[in-house]
Each structure stands twice: as C-alpha cells, then as structure tokens.
Write a protein that holds these residues in place. Structure first.
Motif, PDB file in Angstrom:
ATOM      1  N   THR A  85     -72.562 108.254 -36.248  1.00 23.63           N
ATOM      2  CA  THR A  85     -72.087 109.474 -35.585  1.00 23.63           C
ATOM      3  C   THR A  85     -73.252 110.313 -35.060  1.00 23.63           C
ATOM      4  OG1 THR A  85     -72.051 110.547 -37.742  1.00 23.63           O
ATOM      5  CG2 THR A  85     -69.992 109.591 -36.989  1.00 23.63           C
ATOM      6  N   LEU A 100     -76.494 108.616 -48.305  1.00 20.49           N
ATOM      7  CA  LEU A 100     -77.634 107.706 -48.499  1.00 20.49           C
ATOM      8  C   LEU A 100     -78.424 108.026 -49.764  1.00 20.49           C
ATOM      9  CD1 LEU A 100     -79.773 107.085 -45.262  1.00 20.49           C
ATOM     10  CD2 LEU A 100     -78.519 105.427 -46.637  1.00 20.49           C
ATOM     11  N   THR A 126     -82.608 114.444 -28.330  1.00 19.89           N
ATOM     12  CA  THR A 126     -83.104 115.262 -29.449  1.00 19.89           C
ATOM     13  C   THR A 126     -84.064 116.329 -28.928  1.00 19.89           C
ATOM     14  OG1 THR A 126     -82.933 113.336 -30.883  1.00 19.89           O
ATOM     15  CG2 THR A 126     -84.284 115.156 -31.686  1.00 19.89           C
ATOM     16  N   ARG A 142     -70.351 112.938 -43.026  1.00 23.10           N
ATOM     17  CA  ARG A 142     -69.069 113.635 -43.071  1.00 23.10           C
ATOM     18  C   ARG A 142     -68.088 113.069 -42.067  1.00 23.10           C
ATOM     19  NH1 ARG A 142     -72.895 117.356 -43.674  1.00 23.10           N
ATOM     20  NH2 ARG A 142     -73.050 118.276 -45.743  1.00 23.10           N
ATOM     21  N   ASP A 143     -68.595 112.366 -41.062  1.00 29.15           N
ATOM     22  CA  ASP A 143     -67.786 111.867 -39.955  1.00 29.15           C
ATOM     23  C   ASP A 143     -67.687 110.345 -40.038  1.00 29.15           C
ATOM     24  OD1 ASP A 143     -66.323 112.707 -37.772  1.00 29.15           O
ATOM     25  OD2 ASP A 143     -67.997 113.867 -36.947  1.00 29.15           O
ATOM     26  N   VAL A 187     -86.517 110.944 -29.029  1.00 28.82           N
ATOM     27  CA  VAL A 187     -85.349 110.658 -28.187  1.00 28.82           C
ATOM     28  C   VAL A 187     -85.106 111.855 -27.245  1.00 28.82           C
ATOM     29  CG1 VAL A 187     -82.844 110.268 -28.258  1.00 28.82           C
ATOM     30  CG2 VAL A 187     -84.352 109.142 -29.927  1.00 28.82           C
ATOM     31  N   THR A 210     -77.200 110.897 -33.023  1.00 25.95           N
ATOM     32  CA  THR A 210     -77.713 110.747 -31.648  1.00 25.95           C
ATOM     33  C   THR A 210     -78.044 109.287 -31.339  1.00 25.95           C
ATOM     34  OG1 THR A 210     -78.694 112.928 -31.924  1.00 25.95           O
ATOM     35  CG2 THR A 210     -79.437 111.646 -30.032  1.00 25.95           C
ATOM     36  N   ILE A 211     -78.837 108.656 -32.184  1.00 26.95           N
ATOM     37  CA  ILE A 211     -79.209 107.253 -31.948  1.00 26.95           C
ATOM     38  C   ILE A 211     -78.032 106.336 -32.297  1.00 26.95           C
ATOM     39  CG2 ILE A 211     -80.749 105.369 -32.667  1.00 26.95           C
ATOM     40  CD1 ILE A 211     -82.959 107.452 -33.101  1.00 26.95           C
TER      41      ILE A 211
HETATM   42  N1  LIG Z   1     -83.966 111.464 -32.733  1.00 21.65           N
HETATM   43  C1  LIG Z   1     -85.273 111.179 -32.639  1.00 21.65           C
HETATM   44  O1  LIG Z   1     -86.008 111.672 -31.751  1.00 21.65           O
HETATM   45  C2  LIG Z   1     -85.892 110.234 -33.635  1.00 21.65           C
HETATM   46  C3  LIG Z   1     -87.177 109.727 -33.396  1.00 21.65           C
HETATM   47  C4  LIG Z   1     -87.744 108.860 -34.333  1.00 21.65           C
HETATM   48  C5  LIG Z   1     -87.028 108.516 -35.472  1.00 21.65           C
HETATM   49  N2  LIG Z   1     -85.781 109.029 -35.662  1.00 21.65           N
HETATM   50  C6  LIG Z   1     -85.045 108.652 -36.876  1.00 21.65           C
HETATM   51  O2  LIG Z   1     -83.811 108.084 -36.516  1.00 21.65           O
HETATM   52  C7  LIG Z   1     -82.819 108.394 -37.499  1.00 21.65           C
HETATM   53  C8  LIG Z   1     -81.606 108.973 -36.781  1.00 21.65           C
HETATM   54  O3  LIG Z   1     -82.003 110.077 -36.026  1.00 21.65           O
HETATM   55  P1  LIG Z   1     -80.938 110.891 -35.133  1.00 21.65           P
HETATM   56  O4  LIG Z   1     -81.717 111.847 -34.315  1.00 21.65           O
HETATM   57  O5  LIG Z   1     -79.994 109.944 -34.470  1.00 21.65           O
HETATM   58  O6  LIG Z   1     -80.184 111.707 -36.282  1.00 21.65           O
HETATM   59  P2  LIG Z   1     -78.900 112.647 -36.166  1.00 21.65           P
HETATM   60  O7  LIG Z   1     -78.453 112.811 -34.752  1.00 21.65           O
HETATM   61  O8  LIG Z   1     -79.214 113.885 -36.936  1.00 21.65           O
HETATM   62  O9  LIG Z   1     -77.765 111.809 -36.919  1.00 21.65           O
HETATM   63  C9  LIG Z   1     -77.880 111.578 -38.292  1.00 21.65           C
HETATM   64  C10 LIG Z   1     -76.808 110.595 -38.729  1.00 21.65           C
HETATM   65  O10 LIG Z   1     -77.011 110.351 -40.117  1.00 21.65           O
HETATM   66  C11 LIG Z   1     -75.829 110.738 -40.841  1.00 21.65           C
HETATM   67  N3  LIG Z   1     -76.257 111.332 -42.103  1.00 21.65           N
HETATM   68  C12 LIG Z   1     -76.796 112.559 -42.328  1.00 21.65           C
HETATM   69  N4  LIG Z   1     -77.058 112.726 -43.629  1.00 21.65           N
HETATM   70  C13 LIG Z   1     -76.674 111.581 -44.259  1.00 21.65           C
HETATM   71  C14 LIG Z   1     -76.643 111.150 -45.610  1.00 21.65           C
HETATM   72  N5  LIG Z   1     -77.104 111.913 -46.628  1.00 21.65           N
HETATM   73  N6  LIG Z   1     -76.132 109.936 -45.875  1.00 21.65           N
HETATM   74  C15 LIG Z   1     -75.684 109.116 -44.885  1.00 21.65           C
HETATM   75  N7  LIG Z   1     -75.679 109.475 -43.586  1.00 21.65           N
HETATM   76  C16 LIG Z   1     -76.174 110.693 -43.287  1.00 21.65           C
HETATM   77  C17 LIG Z   1     -75.083 111.704 -39.950  1.00 21.65           C
HETATM   78  O11 LIG Z   1     -73.687 111.687 -40.294  1.00 21.65           O
HETATM   79  P3  LIG Z   1     -72.696 112.941 -39.944  1.00 21.65           P
HETATM   80  O12 LIG Z   1     -72.663 113.032 -38.430  1.00 21.65           O
HETATM   81  O13 LIG Z   1     -71.375 112.531 -40.505  1.00 21.65           O
HETATM   82  O14 LIG Z   1     -73.309 114.144 -40.590  1.00 21.65           O
HETATM   83  C18 LIG Z   1     -75.384 111.094 -38.572  1.00 21.65           C
HETATM   84  O15 LIG Z   1     -74.530 110.010 -38.332  1.00 21.65           O
HETATM   85  C19 LIG Z   1     -83.487 109.349 -38.499  1.00 21.65           C
HETATM   86  O16 LIG Z   1     -83.929 108.610 -39.611  1.00 21.65           O
HETATM   87  C20 LIG Z   1     -84.696 109.867 -37.733  1.00 21.65           C
HETATM   88  O17 LIG Z   1     -85.770 110.205 -38.582  1.00 21.65           O
HETATM   89  C21 LIG Z   1     -85.199 109.858 -34.775  1.00 21.65           C
END
Ligand SMILES: NC(=O)c1ccc[n+]([C@@H]2O[C@H](COP(=O)([O-])OP(=O)(O)OC[C@H]3O[C@@H](n4cnc5c(N)ncnc54)[C@H](OP(=O)(O)O)[C@@H]3O)[C@@H](O)[C@H]2O)c1
Length: 200
Positions: free
Chosen positions: A9, A40, A160, A32-33, A157, A11-12
């Motif tokens: 759910t 985790l 983000t 939550r979604d 991203v 961004t990635i």
């Molecule tokens: N975005 C970037 O620029 C970027 C760059 C490098 C690395 N990353 C890494 O990529 C990963 C994803 O990033 P993102 O930007 O896509 O994150 P995001 O948009 O904040 O999404 C986070 C996701 O993880 C879920 N989540 C949150 N807390 C959790 C928990 N305790 N247990 C299980 N699931 C949980 C959320 O579920 P709900 O929606 O239900 O809350 C959501 O599906 C992260 O590890 C981040 O460090 C991101």
C-alpha cells in the motif's frame, strides 16, 4: 506466480503490485491497509500473516521503518526501530516465510542506496541497508529447495521527494523503481543487490 507483497500500500509497493499484477496473482499486505495486515516488528504477526495467506511463490517486502535524524539525536529507540523493523522484520520474513514458499520461490527485500552512498542523518538507515545486503548475500548460500533471496536498492523516489517538498528531478519514479523488483522475482538472481537505476 502467487506473490505476497508486504508494503503493497506504500509508494514503492503500490507500483510494484501494479506492474506485477499484469502477469501474476498479487496478495497485498500493509500495516493498516491491504488484503492482510502485518506488523514487521512482531514475529507473531509475521507468523500469522503467512498462516493466513497460505503457500506462495514469491515474497516481496517494500516496507521497513527507520528514522532519518542526526547521529547525535539518535537514541536507543531509534536504533531499536531500525533493527527490529527495517532489518529484523525483513530477515524474519525469510526465516518464517521459507516454510510457506514453494520450491524455487524467492524473497526480495528492500535496502537502499544509503548503504553505499550515505548522507548526514542516514546513520541508522545506512546501517540497516548494509546489513540487509550482507544478510541476503550470505543466506543465499544456504537456502534449500532452490529458494532465492535478494535485495533491491532504491534511490530517492520522485513521488517521495514531491511529498517532502523537494525537487524530484534527480529521483527515480516509483514505476521505474518497480522494474528492479520485477527483475528480482522473474529472473534467477540469488544473493545480489539490484540497484534500481540499473533496471529502468
Ligand atoms: N521512497 C523512497 O524514496 C525510498 C528510497 C530508498 C529506500 N526506500 C525504502 O523503501 C521502503 C518503502 O518505502 P516507501 O517510500 O514506499 O514507504 P511508504 O510509502 O511509507 O510505505 C510503507 C509501506 O509499509 C507499510 N508499513 C508501515 N509500517 C509497517 C509495519 N510496522 N509493518 C508492516 N508494514 C508496514 C505501510 O502500510 P500501511 O499503508 O498499511 O500503513 C506501507 O504499505 C522503505 O524500507 C524505505 O526505507 C524508499
């Protein structure tokens, strides 16, 4: 393939789910979604997720929390979060999930460029990312039944950066980032880190 995506759910994760859903059955998990909820940071919650979902062919994790903050501001809780959620949460997906994945199945975890290209404020994130890459490299030597484990290393991203009020120009879109996850699942990589910009 039946593919479980934890973080589907986000961004990635949303972009990964959309791309893979063209050819595969996707089970979406979030905090939550999503179709299923998981924390985790809790082994019991991960065990419950795998029991509920049944046998799958691949697991992708695009979740994992860790704080971006100056080294001098990092308290024990900040280290604990990175270690229990971003690091051990994803490692526990492999430890627990290996009994729920079919032969030749795969695990794709999310690390990040900050492991090798750190910046001020990235200490705990860089720490977790580096450990995840090393974990996958080593665990790949020992997984049986032709199971595979890899990490994807995204760069910032675009979506983000926009959310954070930054100029998204140097970033990679979530849709382009998703291509590395597709390569990890559909290819035969094992024990490697796939740098997202290499798969655009
Ligand atoms: N975005 C970037 O620029 C970027 C760059 C490098 C690395 N990353 C890494 O990529 C990963 C994803 O990033 P993102 O930007 O896509 O994150 P995001 O948009 O904040 O999404 C986070 C996701 O993880 C879920 N989540 C949150 N807390 C959790 C928990 N305790 N247990 C299980 N699931 C949980 C959320 O579920 P709900 O929606 O239900 O809350 C959501 O599906 C992260 O590890 C981040 O460090 C991101």
């Amino acid at each position: 393939m039946k593919i479980l995506i934890i973080g589907a759910t986000g961004t990635i994760g949303k972009a990964v789910a959309e791309r893979l859903s063209e050819k595969h059955e996707i089970v979406r998990a979030g905090h939550r979604d999503g179709d299923f909820q998981v924390d985790l940071g809790s082994k019991a919650s991960i065990e419950a997720l795998f029991s509920a979902v049944g046998t799958i062919d691949a697991v992708i994790c695009t979740a994992g929390a860790a704080n971006f903050a100056p080294f001098s501001d990092l308290d024990d809780a900040a280290f604990d979060l990175a270690l229990t959620n971003k690091l051990m949460g994803q490692i526990n997906l492999v430890r627990i999930g290996r009994d729920h994945v079919s032969d030749s199945g795969s695990f794709t975890l999310t690390a990040g460029i900050l492991s090798r290209d750190p910046m001020p404020g990235s200490v705990v994130i860089s720490m977790a990312n580096g450990a995840l890459e090393s974990f996958a490299r080593a665990a790949a030597l020992e997984l049986d039944r032709d199971l595979r484990v890899n990490t994807v290393s995204p760069v910032f991203v675009k979506e983000t950066m926009e959310m954070m009020g930054m100029d998204p120009t140097p970033g990679l879109s979530a849709a382009d980032t998703a291509k590395a996850y597709v390569a990890a699942v559909e290819g035969d990589y094992n024990g490697v880190t796939l740098d997202a910009p290499d798969y655009v």
